[in-house]
Design an enzyme around this catalytic site. Structure first.
Site, PDB file in Angstrom:
ATOM      1  N   GLU A 252      -0.525   5.758   3.280  1.00 50.15           N
ATOM      2  CA  GLU A 252       0.569   5.220   3.243  1.00 50.15           C
ATOM      3  C   GLU A 252       0.925   6.210   2.718  1.00 50.15           C
ATOM      4  O   GLU A 252       1.872   7.107   3.176  1.00 50.15           O
ATOM      5  CB  GLU A 252       0.836   4.159   2.792  1.00 50.15           C
ATOM      6  CG  GLU A 252       2.350   3.521   2.261  1.00 50.15           C
ATOM      7  CD  GLU A 252       2.595   2.155   1.497  1.00 50.15           C
ATOM      8  OE1 GLU A 252       3.937   1.999   1.399  1.00 50.15           O
ATOM      9  OE2 GLU A 252       1.765   1.984   1.546  1.00 50.15           O
TER      10      GLU A 252
ATOM     11  N   ASP B 245      -3.548   1.222   4.136  1.00 49.07           N
ATOM     12  CA  ASP B 245      -2.770   0.494   2.709  1.00 49.07           C
ATOM     13  C   ASP B 245      -3.678   0.044   1.772  1.00 49.07           C
ATOM     14  O   ASP B 245      -3.730  -0.983   1.967  1.00 49.07           O
ATOM     15  CB  ASP B 245      -1.333  -0.465   3.210  1.00 49.07           C
ATOM     16  CG  ASP B 245      -1.151  -0.767   2.895  1.00 49.07           C
ATOM     17  OD1 ASP B 245      -0.531  -0.124   1.799  1.00 49.07           O
ATOM     18  OD2 ASP B 245       0.254  -1.057   3.378  1.00 49.07           O
TER      19      ASP B 245
ATOM     20  N   ILE C 294      -1.944  -0.955  -1.159  1.00 53.85           N
ATOM     21  CA  ILE C 294      -1.531  -1.509  -1.630  1.00 53.85           C
ATOM     22  C   ILE C 294       0.019  -2.171  -0.831  1.00 53.85           C
ATOM     23  O   ILE C 294       0.840  -1.469  -1.182  1.00 53.85           O
ATOM     24  CB  ILE C 294      -1.009  -1.638  -2.872  1.00 53.85           C
ATOM     25  CG1 ILE C 294      -2.387  -1.230  -4.168  1.00 53.85           C
ATOM     26  CG2 ILE C 294      -0.949  -2.720  -3.848  1.00 53.85           C
ATOM     27  CD1 ILE C 294      -2.327  -1.086  -5.735  1.00 53.85           C
ATOM     28  N   ASP C 295      -0.227  -3.747  -0.429  1.00 55.51           N
ATOM     29  CA  ASP C 295       1.022  -3.389   0.111  1.00 55.51           C
ATOM     30  C   ASP C 295       1.060  -4.655  -0.551  1.00 55.51           C
ATOM     31  O   ASP C 295       0.693  -5.325  -0.986  1.00 55.51           O
ATOM     32  CB  ASP C 295       0.877  -4.400   1.645  1.00 55.51           C
ATOM     33  CG  ASP C 295       1.800  -5.009   2.336  1.00 55.51           C
ATOM     34  OD1 ASP C 295       2.260  -3.995   2.727  1.00 55.51           O
ATOM     35  OD2 ASP C 295       1.950  -5.814   2.903  1.00 55.51           O
TER      36      ASP C 295
ATOM     37  N   THR D  59       3.634  -3.675  -2.687  1.00 56.75           N
ATOM     38  CA  THR D  59       3.318  -2.364  -4.215  1.00 56.75           C
ATOM     39  C   THR D  59       5.177  -3.314  -4.517  1.00 56.75           C
ATOM     40  O   THR D  59       4.630  -3.438  -6.420  1.00 56.75           O
ATOM     41  CB  THR D  59       4.290  -0.970  -3.566  1.00 56.75           C
ATOM     42  OG1 THR D  59       3.006  -0.657  -2.570  1.00 56.75           O
ATOM     43  CG2 THR D  59       3.903  -0.332  -5.633  1.00 56.75           C
TER      44      THR D  59
ATOM     45  N   ASP E 280       0.795  -1.235   8.107  1.00 56.75           N
ATOM     46  CA  ASP E 280       1.250  -2.599   7.343  1.00 56.75           C
ATOM     47  C   ASP E 280       0.535  -2.903   8.985  1.00 56.75           C
ATOM     48  O   ASP E 280       0.362  -4.892   8.730  1.00 56.75           O
ATOM     49  CB  ASP E 280       2.483  -2.882   7.195  1.00 56.75           C
ATOM     50  CG  ASP E 280       3.471  -2.045   6.710  1.00 56.75           C
ATOM     51  OD1 ASP E 280       2.975  -1.808   5.004  1.00 56.75           O
ATOM     52  OD2 ASP E 280       4.429  -0.686   6.620  1.00 56.75           O
TER      53      ASP E 280
END
Length: 373
Positions: free
Chosen positions: A111, A131, A133-134, A136, A316
């Site tokens: 990402e 990803d 940190i999904d 955020t 994602d």
């Protein structure tokens, strides 16, 4: 001796087993956090479900744990609602560097690298889709919610005692306050892996709920039932969702979605109109939790019946797609055709009938493609 989660994952047979094992290790290590130094594991290690996980010095375990309770340096990307922190960058860099040490010929789609201008091209080469940190926005706002409720528990027959509830375990401590760790909001680490432009496996770790979700692609046998694992138990998704995955009517559905980064009036009008269409079709509800990967995992685990979104990205979607498919669900394009990982749009459901009904109800919100940006 009972094997730990990593040992169990490694016991499966498959051509990319070493890659799968590494993804599980890095997701757990990147996402693990401890609320109190007094109850934390020794430096350089953590415990998941009672089992020790060795953590190489400097890996993102300490970064996320520290960042959860501190002020964060927040920047924006495509819009004021598209947030990124220094922790996103640090976790992504550390995960990729660990992977490159083991697999120097592999490719990466991540990402924050994409936000900095790297191309999102899915080639036949082994490719990691990450990803760091999904959720955020949830992560940014966590400081206000990561708090301790202090109180005293009194027994009718005993002197006052205090209890600390941490990581779903209860400890009674004399003369000390007890505290509850707020586990909202939802934050996850997501790692997908593709070969020959086909998804092989997905690993998602729900950091605040301490749940590990895994899925294997078609033809990838596993000696362990992939799915949702939390400390002390392991649940095979196909068993858990057998009732929910028979739902074929919107009138009984709980549907999940996410807003997407665009907030201009025209986009918001379409977004709200899509929700209205589903509610007019008598859906029980439409929910937004702030993490597309974890919303998709909730679908896979049977907590919801369908998911749709315009504006999500391949990082994602990649890992969650494998998890849903292994659970017996459907993941497809909002047009009703096959899923295009780079199209920035998706419908997922427990049955094809449900997914088709939702796709037919939606108006398209155009976000372009990941491989054209």
């Amino acid at each position: 001796m009972k094997p730990n989660l990593e040992d169990q994952a490694a016991s499966a047979e498959g051509p990319w087993e070493e890659c799968f094992e590494l993804a599980v290790q890095l997701a757990l290590r990147a996402g693990q956090c401890w609320p109190e130094a007094a109850l934390a594991p020794p430096a350089g290690s953590s415990f998941v479900g009672g089992f020790r996980l060795t953590c190489p010095p400097g890996l993102s375990l300490q970064i996320i744990r520290k960042a959860l309770s501190e002020e964060k340096q927040v920047s924006t990307k495509t819009s004021a609602a598209d947030l990124v922190t220094e922790t996103d960058h640090l976790v992504e860099d550390l995960i990729i560097s660990e992977m490159q040490k083991r697999f120097p010929s592999h490719r990466f789609i991540a990402e924050e690298a994409a936000a900095a201008g790297a191309k999102c091209v899915l080639t036949p080469s082994p490719t990691w889709i990450i990803d760091p940190i999904d959720g955020t926005c949830n992560f940014v706002h966590r400081k206000a919610l990561l708090c301790l409720d202090v109180a005293t528990l009194r027994s009718h027959t005993q002197a006052p005692k205090c209890c600390v509830l941490v990581r779903k375990r209860q400890r009674v401590l004399e003369g000390k306050p007890f505290c509850f760790l707020r586990r909202f909001p939802t934050v996850a680490v997501s790692i997908g892996f593709a070969v020959n432009q086909e998804l092989e496996f997905g690993v998602i770790y729900h950091c605040t709920e301490e749940r590990l979700y895994t899925g294997r692609g078609a033809g990838a046998p596993s000696a362990m039932a992939s799915g949702c694992r939390s400390p002390g138990r392991q649940v095979g998704l196909t068993r858990r969702v057998s009732v929910h995955f028979g739902l074929r009517h919107l009138s009984k559905a709980l549907v999940l979605t996410e807003i997407g980064p665009k907030r201009d009036p025209a986009t918001l009008k379409l977004f709200l109109s899509n929700m209205e269409r589903l509610l007019h079709a008598k859906a029980h509800g439409v929910r937004v939790i702030g993490s597309s990967t974890l919303a998709l995992c909730l679908l896979a685990s049977g907590a919801a019946d369908a998911y749709y979104q315009f504006g999500l990205h391949c990082w994602d979607l990649a890992a969650a797609t494998v998890i849903i498919r292994e659970a017996g669900g459907i993941v497809m394009d909002t047009s009703g055709g096959p899923l295009d990982l780079m199209s920035c749009r998706v419908v997922a459901a427990g049955t094809r009938e449900m997914a088709t009904l939702i796709a037919q109800a939606l108006q398209t919100i155009h976000y372009g493609r990941d491989d054209e940006k």
